[in-house]
Design an enzyme around this catalytic site. Structure first.
Site, PDB file in Angstrom:
ATOM      1  N   CYS A 105      -3.458   8.389  -1.463  1.00 37.67           N
ATOM      2  CA  CYS A 105      -2.806   7.661  -0.414  1.00 37.67           C
ATOM      3  C   CYS A 105      -4.026   7.390   0.826  1.00 37.67           C
ATOM      4  CB  CYS A 105      -2.104   8.411   0.367  1.00 37.67           C
ATOM      5  SG  CYS A 105      -0.526   8.948  -0.884  1.00 37.67           S
ATOM      6  N   HIS A 128      -0.816   6.186   7.535  1.00 38.72           N
ATOM      7  CA  HIS A 128      -0.045   6.475   6.419  1.00 38.72           C
ATOM      8  C   HIS A 128       1.485   6.738   6.225  1.00 38.72           C
ATOM      9  CE1 HIS A 128       0.836   7.144   2.105  1.00 38.72           C
ATOM     10  NE2 HIS A 128       0.830   8.419   2.271  1.00 38.72           N
ATOM     11  N   ASN A 161       6.954   5.390   0.698  1.00 36.81           N
ATOM     12  CA  ASN A 161       5.675   5.712   0.613  1.00 36.81           C
ATOM     13  C   ASN A 161       4.966   4.986  -0.268  1.00 36.81           C
ATOM     14  OD1 ASN A 161       2.965   7.033   0.010  1.00 36.81           O
ATOM     15  ND2 ASN A 161       3.790   9.053   0.331  1.00 36.81           N
TER      16      ASN A 161
END
Ligand code: COA
Length: 335
Positions: A121, A262, A292
């Site tokens: 990520c 994020h 996500n």
């Protein structure tokens, strides 16, 4: 690394782009596939829906290519203007060739250098920071950075505590050399600690699974996550890296136009906002609509924020991301 002192060049963001699949997977859809509910998912994560690829039509490769093509259009540039392409992804179709090479060919970028970068990520922020350093060094003039993951291809939809979190998306940015050395990244951090890697990993074969791993009935080739461990790490790291970026640059939240973060879980974002006293309008959130998307999330947010007219030349923004590895990265940019 702090400051731009000593570098003859600066870096300008010439354009951004993003791409998401057409198919919307709602919480209600998931509840029809597994033992979960819209209420549970919204309360624990803030997610209402996410996009997922339709096999044969969309993939990590098509999202990566389309986002970079849109970023080039936005910049008024062609593939052949790039001298490097960096694709951050853990879900590129093959490790050889890299998707960056295939995208470069599709967009007419040869002989630009091209490679994929794996930092989960944190990947888009890792790649943005790296590209800035390469341009400042004088060796590169124009770099296409892509962050993308097709998480639907690497989560097990029988595993409810993992699959509900993730979606597919790509975001891209074009960085070009600028005469003003104060433009671009003025502070950056790229860090990791591999000690706790088993809290988030993608085993390819049985031997990749550490012996003391809890028995989880997840297919090989699918993501495994210890949700609570990752949650604890993310809550403390998120706050720590933003605080560090502000302290190290002598800036306050008032100086920052947007914190581009994020999108892991709304509770993680809210916790950082509350602890640091960041106002709602400076912390963009789209996790409710996209979930996500791992390396895709920060680039997608950046493109949506720019296209919504929330950023102007001269603004200062902070990028923050964290994820598998465990990795984390931040940077402060003068646009
Ligand atoms: N629907 C309904 N119940 C679920 C569920 C789902 N989708 N997933 C798990 N549960 C159940 C569990 O089985 C457990 O039941 P039990 O108490 O009877 O054993 C209960 O809910 C609590 O599970 P737990 O895993 O402790 O939930 P949580 O509050 O930690 O929330 C996450 C789970 C995944 C949402 C949360 O841990 C999280 O967001 N972690 C961070 C993940 C992340 O950000 N990863 C990416 C990092 S970049």
């Amino acid at each position: 690394m702090t400051s731009t002192a000593g570098f003859p060049h600066g870096v300008r963001i010439a354009g951004t782009g993003s791409a998401v699949p057409e198919r919307v997977l709602t919480n209600a859809d998931l509840a029809s596939m597994m033992d979960t509910s819209d209420e549970w998912i919204r309360q624990r994560t803030g997610i209402a829906e996410r996009r997922i690829c339709t096999p044969g039509k969309e993939s990590a490769y098509t999202l990566q290519r389309d986002s970079l093509e849109r970023a080039l259009e936005d910049a008024g540039m062609k593939g052949s203007d790039l001298d490097l392409i960096i694709v951050a992804s853990v879900s590129s179709e093959m490790t050889c060739p890299s998707n960056a090479c295939r995208i470069g060919a599709a967009l007419g970028a040869a002989p630009a250098g091209a490679f994929d970068l794996v930092a989960a990520c944190s990947g888009f922020v890792y790649a943005m920071n790296l590209a800035d350093s390469l341009i400042r060094s004088g060796r590169h003039k124009a770099i296409g950075v892509v962050g993308c993951d097709a998480m639907s291809t690497i989560v097990d939809y029988n595993e409810r505590s993992v699959s509900i979190l993730f979606g597919d998306a790509a975001g891209a940015a074009i960085q070009v050399r600028d005469d003003n050395p104060d433009k671009g990244c003025i502070y950056q951090v790229i860090q990791s600690d591999g000690e706790n890697w088993p809290s988030l990993f993608l085993p390819r074969k049985k031997e990749d699974i550490p012996p003391n791993s809890p028995e989880i009935d997840i297919e090989l080739g699918k993501l495994r996550m210890e949700g609570r461990d990752v949650y604890r790490f993310a809550v403390s790291k998120f706050k720590e890296v933003i605080q560090d970026a502000l302290n190290s640059t002598g800036l306050t939240a008032d100086d920052i136009a947007q914190f581009i973060c994020h999108q892991s879980n709304i509770r993680i974002i809210e916790s950082a906002k509350e602890k640091l006293g960041l106002p709602d309008e400076k912390v963009y959130v789209n996790i409710d609509r996209y979930g996500n998307s791992s390396a895709g999330s920060v680039g997608l947010c950046f493109d949506q924020i720019r296209r919504a007219g929330k950023l102007e030349e001269g603004d200062t923004v902070v990028f923050v991301a964290f994820g598998g590895g465990l990795t984390w990265a931040s940077s402060v940019w003068n646009l």
